[in-house]
Design a protein around this motif. Structure first.
Motif, PDB file in Angstrom:
ATOM      1  N   ALA A 175      -6.230  -0.885   0.945  1.00  0.00           N
ATOM      2  CA  ALA A 175      -7.213  -0.986   2.023  1.00  0.00           C
ATOM      3  C   ALA A 175      -7.359  -2.411   2.524  1.00  0.00           C
ATOM      4  CB  ALA A 175      -8.564  -0.450   1.548  1.00  0.00           C
ATOM      5  N   HIS A 176      -7.011  -3.385   1.665  1.00  0.00           N
ATOM      6  CA  HIS A 176      -7.070  -4.800   2.047  1.00  0.00           C
ATOM      7  C   HIS A 176      -5.700  -5.350   2.443  1.00  0.00           C
ATOM      8  CE1 HIS A 176     -11.069  -4.559   0.270  1.00  0.00           C
ATOM      9  NE2 HIS A 176     -11.339  -5.709   0.850  1.00  0.00           N
ATOM     10  N   GLY A 177      -4.739  -4.471   2.687  1.00  0.00           N
ATOM     11  CA  GLY A 177      -3.466  -4.909   3.252  1.00  0.00           C
ATOM     12  C   GLY A 177      -2.323  -5.106   2.284  1.00  0.00           C
ATOM     13  N   ALA A 178      -2.497  -4.784   1.001  1.00  0.00           N
ATOM     14  CA  ALA A 178      -1.419  -4.986   0.022  1.00  0.00           C
ATOM     15  C   ALA A 178      -0.210  -4.127   0.370  1.00  0.00           C
ATOM     16  CB  ALA A 178      -1.906  -4.660  -1.378  1.00  0.00           C
ATOM     17  N   VAL A 179       0.977  -4.680   0.107  1.00  0.00           N
ATOM     18  CA  VAL A 179       2.215  -3.930   0.312  1.00  0.00           C
ATOM     19  C   VAL A 179       2.998  -3.749  -0.980  1.00  0.00           C
ATOM     20  CG1 VAL A 179       2.411  -4.669   2.715  1.00  0.00           C
ATOM     21  CG2 VAL A 179       3.554  -5.998   0.920  1.00  0.00           C
ATOM     22  N   SER A 180       2.606  -4.465  -2.051  1.00  0.00           N
ATOM     23  CA  SER A 180       3.394  -4.367  -3.279  1.00  0.00           C
ATOM     24  C   SER A 180       2.535  -4.536  -4.515  1.00  0.00           C
ATOM     25  CB  SER A 180       4.517  -5.413  -3.290  1.00  0.00           C
ATOM     26  OG  SER A 180       4.005  -6.718  -3.370  1.00  0.00           O
ATOM     27  N   PHE A 206      -6.850   8.515 -21.429  1.00  0.00           N
ATOM     28  CA  PHE A 206      -5.660   8.068 -20.709  1.00  0.00           C
ATOM     29  C   PHE A 206      -5.723   8.485 -19.242  1.00  0.00           C
ATOM     30  CE2 PHE A 206      -1.015   8.342 -19.677  1.00  0.00           C
ATOM     31  CZ  PHE A 206      -0.767   6.983 -19.750  1.00  0.00           C
ATOM     32  N   ALA A 207      -6.206   9.714 -18.997  1.00  0.00           N
ATOM     33  CA  ALA A 207      -6.347  10.171 -17.615  1.00  0.00           C
ATOM     34  C   ALA A 207      -7.346   9.296 -16.856  1.00  0.00           C
ATOM     35  CB  ALA A 207      -6.779  11.633 -17.581  1.00  0.00           C
ATOM     36  N   GLY A 208      -8.440   8.916 -17.513  1.00  0.00           N
ATOM     37  CA  GLY A 208      -9.427   8.050 -16.872  1.00  0.00           C
ATOM     38  C   GLY A 208      -8.864   6.672 -16.581  1.00  0.00           C
ATOM     39  N   TYR A 209      -8.070   6.187 -17.521  1.00  0.00           N
ATOM     40  CA  TYR A 209      -7.414   4.875 -17.373  1.00  0.00           C
ATOM     41  C   TYR A 209      -6.460   4.880 -16.184  1.00  0.00           C
ATOM     42  CZ  TYR A 209      -3.878   1.358 -18.981  1.00  0.00           C
ATOM     43  OH  TYR A 209      -2.971   0.336 -19.112  1.00  0.00           O
ATOM     44  N   LEU A 210      -5.657   5.933 -16.062  1.00  0.00           N
ATOM     45  CA  LEU A 210      -4.744   6.030 -14.923  1.00  0.00           C
ATOM     46  C   LEU A 210      -5.525   6.141 -13.612  1.00  0.00           C
ATOM     47  CD1 LEU A 210      -1.990   8.476 -16.259  1.00  0.00           C
ATOM     48  CD2 LEU A 210      -1.917   5.981 -16.155  1.00  0.00           C
ATOM     49  N   ALA A 211      -6.592   6.931 -13.627  1.00  0.00           N
ATOM     50  CA  ALA A 211      -7.400   7.082 -12.414  1.00  0.00           C
ATOM     51  C   ALA A 211      -8.025   5.758 -11.999  1.00  0.00           C
ATOM     52  CB  ALA A 211      -8.479   8.138 -12.644  1.00  0.00           C
ATOM     53  N   ALA A 212      -8.431   4.942 -12.985  1.00  0.00           N
ATOM     54  CA  ALA A 212      -9.016   3.639 -12.679  1.00  0.00           C
ATOM     55  C   ALA A 212      -7.987   2.728 -12.019  1.00  0.00           C
ATOM     56  CB  ALA A 212      -9.546   2.994 -13.957  1.00  0.00           C
ATOM     57  N   LEU A 213      -6.757   2.713 -12.533  1.00  0.00           N
ATOM     58  CA  LEU A 213      -5.702   1.908 -11.924  1.00  0.00           C
ATOM     59  C   LEU A 213      -5.391   2.396 -10.507  1.00  0.00           C
ATOM     60  CD1 LEU A 213      -3.401   1.625 -15.051  1.00  0.00           C
ATOM     61  CD2 LEU A 213      -4.492  -0.316 -13.890  1.00  0.00           C
ATOM     62  N   GLU A 214      -5.365   3.698 -10.326  1.00  0.00           N
ATOM     63  CA  GLU A 214      -5.097   4.259  -8.999  1.00  0.00           C
ATOM     64  C   GLU A 214      -6.195   3.867  -8.010  1.00  0.00           C
ATOM     65  OE1 GLU A 214      -2.702   8.178 -10.702  1.00  0.00           O
ATOM     66  OE2 GLU A 214      -4.828   8.307 -10.154  1.00  0.00           O
ATOM     67  N   GLU A 215      -7.446   3.872  -8.469  1.00  0.00           N
ATOM     68  CA  GLU A 215      -8.550   3.489  -7.594  1.00  0.00           C
ATOM     69  C   GLU A 215      -8.432   2.040  -7.149  1.00  0.00           C
ATOM     70  OE1 GLU A 215     -13.378   2.866  -7.874  1.00  0.00           O
ATOM     71  OE2 GLU A 215     -12.491   4.626  -8.843  1.00  0.00           O
ATOM     72  N   ARG A 216      -8.076   1.165  -8.090  1.00  0.00           N
ATOM     73  CA  ARG A 216      -7.938  -0.244  -7.727  1.00  0.00           C
ATOM     74  C   ARG A 216      -6.736  -0.481  -6.811  1.00  0.00           C
ATOM     75  NH1 ARG A 216     -12.209  -2.281  -7.187  1.00  0.00           N
ATOM     76  NH2 ARG A 216     -11.154  -4.305  -7.058  1.00  0.00           N
ATOM     77  N   ARG A 217      -5.686   0.290  -6.975  1.00  0.00           N
ATOM     78  CA  ARG A 217      -4.553   0.188  -6.058  1.00  0.00           C
ATOM     79  C   ARG A 217      -4.994   0.581  -4.642  1.00  0.00           C
ATOM     80  NH1 ARG A 217       0.926   0.551  -8.718  1.00  0.00           N
ATOM     81  NH2 ARG A 217       1.636   1.574  -6.804  1.00  0.00           N
ATOM     82  N   GLY A 256      -2.800 -16.461  12.686  1.00  0.00           N
ATOM     83  CA  GLY A 256      -1.560 -16.285  13.429  1.00  0.00           C
ATOM     84  C   GLY A 256      -0.463 -15.648  12.609  1.00  0.00           C
ATOM     85  N   GLY A 257      -0.693 -15.492  11.314  1.00  0.00           N
ATOM     86  CA  GLY A 257       0.213 -14.802  10.403  1.00  0.00           C
ATOM     87  C   GLY A 257      -0.611 -13.975   9.435  1.00  0.00           C
ATOM     88  N   ARG A 258       0.025 -13.045   8.799  1.00  0.00           N
ATOM     89  CA  ARG A 258      -0.667 -12.112   7.913  1.00  0.00           C
ATOM     90  C   ARG A 258      -0.633 -12.602   6.471  1.00  0.00           C
ATOM     91  NH1 ARG A 258       1.610  -5.976   7.052  1.00  0.00           N
ATOM     92  NH2 ARG A 258       0.224  -5.316   5.337  1.00  0.00           N
ATOM     93  N   VAL A 259      -1.782 -12.505   5.783  1.00  0.00           N
ATOM     94  CA  VAL A 259      -1.874 -12.836   4.363  1.00  0.00           C
ATOM     95  C   VAL A 259      -2.330 -11.577   3.633  1.00  0.00           C
ATOM     96  CG1 VAL A 259      -2.925 -14.313   2.610  1.00  0.00           C
ATOM     97  CG2 VAL A 259      -2.458 -15.230   4.895  1.00  0.00           C
ATOM     98  N   ALA A 260      -1.567 -11.161   2.626  1.00  0.00           N
ATOM     99  CA  ALA A 260      -1.848  -9.899   1.942  1.00  0.00           C
ATOM    100  C   ALA A 260      -1.941 -10.107   0.432  1.00  0.00           C
ATOM    101  CB  ALA A 260      -0.753  -8.870   2.246  1.00  0.00           C
ATOM    102  N   PRO A 261      -2.819  -9.359  -0.231  1.00  0.00           N
ATOM    103  CA  PRO A 261      -2.868  -9.430  -1.693  1.00  0.00           C
ATOM    104  C   PRO A 261      -1.727  -8.653  -2.331  1.00  0.00           C
ATOM    105  CG  PRO A 261      -4.408  -7.778  -0.916  1.00  0.00           C
ATOM    106  CD  PRO A 261      -3.791  -8.406   0.313  1.00  0.00           C
ATOM    107  N   THR A 262      -1.433  -8.970  -3.576  1.00  0.00           N
ATOM    108  CA  THR A 262      -0.461  -8.229  -4.378  1.00  0.00           C
ATOM    109  C   THR A 262      -1.137  -7.790  -5.666  1.00  0.00           C
ATOM    110  OG1 THR A 262       1.412  -9.477  -3.491  1.00  0.00           O
ATOM    111  CG2 THR A 262       1.755  -8.335  -5.586  1.00  0.00           C
ATOM    112  N   PHE A 263      -0.988  -6.544  -6.010  1.00  0.00           N
ATOM    113  CA  PHE A 263      -1.595  -5.950  -7.205  1.00  0.00           C
ATOM    114  C   PHE A 263      -0.792  -6.371  -8.432  1.00  0.00           C
ATOM    115  CE2 PHE A 263      -2.295  -2.225 -10.036  1.00  0.00           C
ATOM    116  CZ  PHE A 263      -3.681  -2.149  -9.996  1.00  0.00           C
TER     117      PHE A 263
END
Length: 464
Positions: free
Chosen positions: A236-241, A220-231, A183-190
């Motif tokens: 996709a799972h509803g995170a807003v922040s 460093f580019a790979g590291y940033l890309a990995a963080l972007e992928e996880r974001r 009845g309410g929304r539950v969202a993950p936070t990164f």
């Protein structure tokens, strides 16, 4: 004979009868409004499994460092208390109940009273004499279906609840919660701190796990890309922040070659303190860049020296009551980030502090200019009635009401969520009532503002 507790319907409202009458009317407009909680620490697993809470100590004491820190200050050995709670929770409850007088006048004491009386139906004030009766009442409540996590979520009227999650979490618990239709929304936070801060325990191992999980190269580019992928996974799972907890609100905008050099040093464990600081500051700028690109709201909780007691950390681990506030400098520290992204369309940066001196000096002026900056609600040691009043007085004359985040409960104490939001609503009603009485705002304006603070404001700031 101990008399039953009766909650004063005008608690926390002004003592002056004329102003109290205005505050009472304002509070009535929002007293039953749904709860919007865009930042907190309730584990999604509680709602995913709907497992009953085990006992009163585990529910109300053991995991609440607001509570355990004052027990420790009074001489309670927390390692012994933890062992006692595991072996004999009733005996541990008696230790706590005999010290409830320690919490008189504190926010923790108020929330405990509200939870015991308003949620759990404990009739008498808790002390050594009533400990066993209260324990039995609470234990009986926890055995009822109405006191399972999902039933309480519905009872509390929670419209939105954010959890705080590790970037490598598969978020399966959130899938289960969504399927439960609460009845309410539950969202993950990164929450990527352990992957961004070279001083975090196990930093290099964490980064290597991140790279392996995303199939990214150790650049460093790979590291940033990995963080972007996880974001993207979180979105996709509803995170807003995305939330960031730092001791120092320091940012650094580095050239790519310098960032690559520092990444190699911090990953190898050979960076000195200054280099680690620069890397940490640059990663906040990178997190802002990602928020501009993917739309996640960036929240920054700054100004806490974690694990002040080395002995306590070794014995009990983190989050056990010995994180202590320090001075913060947002104006200079955040300038590189704001020079780069402060005027970016759609970027939302919410700034939280436990240093009251910066509310009027730095946060209100920053939020009063940058369209991206919002003032985080009083947090941690400051989410108490008098501190909320000081916060409102400090920021409103410069930034008004519209530049705040709305109330943030920031808690893992699930049963205290209604009490915390109710505290903020009563404190804001009291503040607005004084402005009405002094002719500084009209009653119509105050009625509009208090409704916005409870619902519209957090929804707008967190893009709900």
């Amino acid at each position: 004979m101990t008399q039953p507790q009766r909650r004063d319907p005008d608690r926390l409202l002004p003592a002056d009868p004329q102003i109290r009458a205005v505050a009472r009317d304002l509070y009535a407009l929002v007293s039953d409004a749904p709860i919007v909680s865009p930042h907190g620490h309730v584990p999604a697993s509680w709602l995913a499994t709907d497992t009953p809470f085990t006992d009163p100590v585990d529910l109300l004491v053991r995991h609440d460092h607001y509570v355990t820190r004052l027990l420790h200050a009074d001489g309670v050995d927390l390692a012994d208390f933890r062992a006692l709670a595991a072996a004999d929770p009733r005996a541990a409850w008696r230790v706590f109940a005999a010290r409830t007088h320690l919490f008189a006048g504190t926010a923790s004491g108020y929330w405990l009273d509200e939870t015991l009386t308003g949620v759990l139906g404990v009739d008498a004030p808790l002390d050594a004499a009533t400990a066993d009766a209260a324990y039995d009442t609470i234990a009986a409540r926890l055995a009822e279906p109405a006191f399972r996590p999902r039933a309480l979520f519905r009872r509390f009227g929670i419209e939105f609840l954010a959890t705080t999650d590790d970037p490598l979490d598969d978020l399966a618990d959130h899938d289960a919660v969504r399927a439960a239709d609460l009845g309410g929304r539950v969202a993950p936070t990164f929450r990527p701190d352990r992957y961004l801060d070279p001083d975090a325990a196990g930093f290099a191992d964490n980064v290597h796990r991140l790279l392996a999980a995303t199939g990214s190269p150790a650049t460093f580019a790979g590291y940033l890309a990995a963080l972007e992928e996880r974001r993207r996974h979180f979105i996709a799972h509803g995170a807003v922040s995305a939330d960031h907890g730092v001791e120092e609100a320091y940012t650094a905008d580095l050239e790519p070659d310098e960032a690559e050099r520092l990444f190699e040093l911090v990953l190898a464990g050979t960076a000195d303190a200054a280099e680690r600081r620069e890397f940490r500051g640059h990663m906040l700028v990178q997190m802002a860049r990602m928020s501009v690109e993917d739309g996640l709201v960036m929240t920054l909780h700054a100004g806490v020296l974690r694990n002040h007691s080395t002995a306590t950390l070794a014995a009990l681990g983190p989050d056990t009551g010995h994180d202590i506030p320090v001075r913060t400098d947002f104006t200079r520290g955040l300038r590189p980030l704001l020079e780069r992204y402060g005027l970016a369309s759609g970027f939302h940066l919410v700034l939280f502090t436990v240093d009251e001196t910066v509310f009027s000096r730095e946060l209100a002026p920053l939020a009063g200019f940058y369209p991206s900056v919002f003032i985080g609600a009083p947090w941690w040691f400051l989410d108490a009635p008098d501190a909320i009043a000081r916060f409102r007085s400090s920021v409103t004359e410069t930034a008004g009401f519209s530049r705040g985040s709305g109330f943030i409960d920031d808690t893992r104490a699930f049963l205290s969520i209604p009490a915390r939001h109710d505290t903020a609503r009563r404190a804001d009603a009291a503040f607005l009532a004084r402005l009405v009485a002094e002719g500084r705002v009209t009653m119509a304006q105050a009625e509009r503002i208090i409704g916005e603070l409870v619902a519209d404001q957090p929804k707008r700031v967190f893009k709900l």
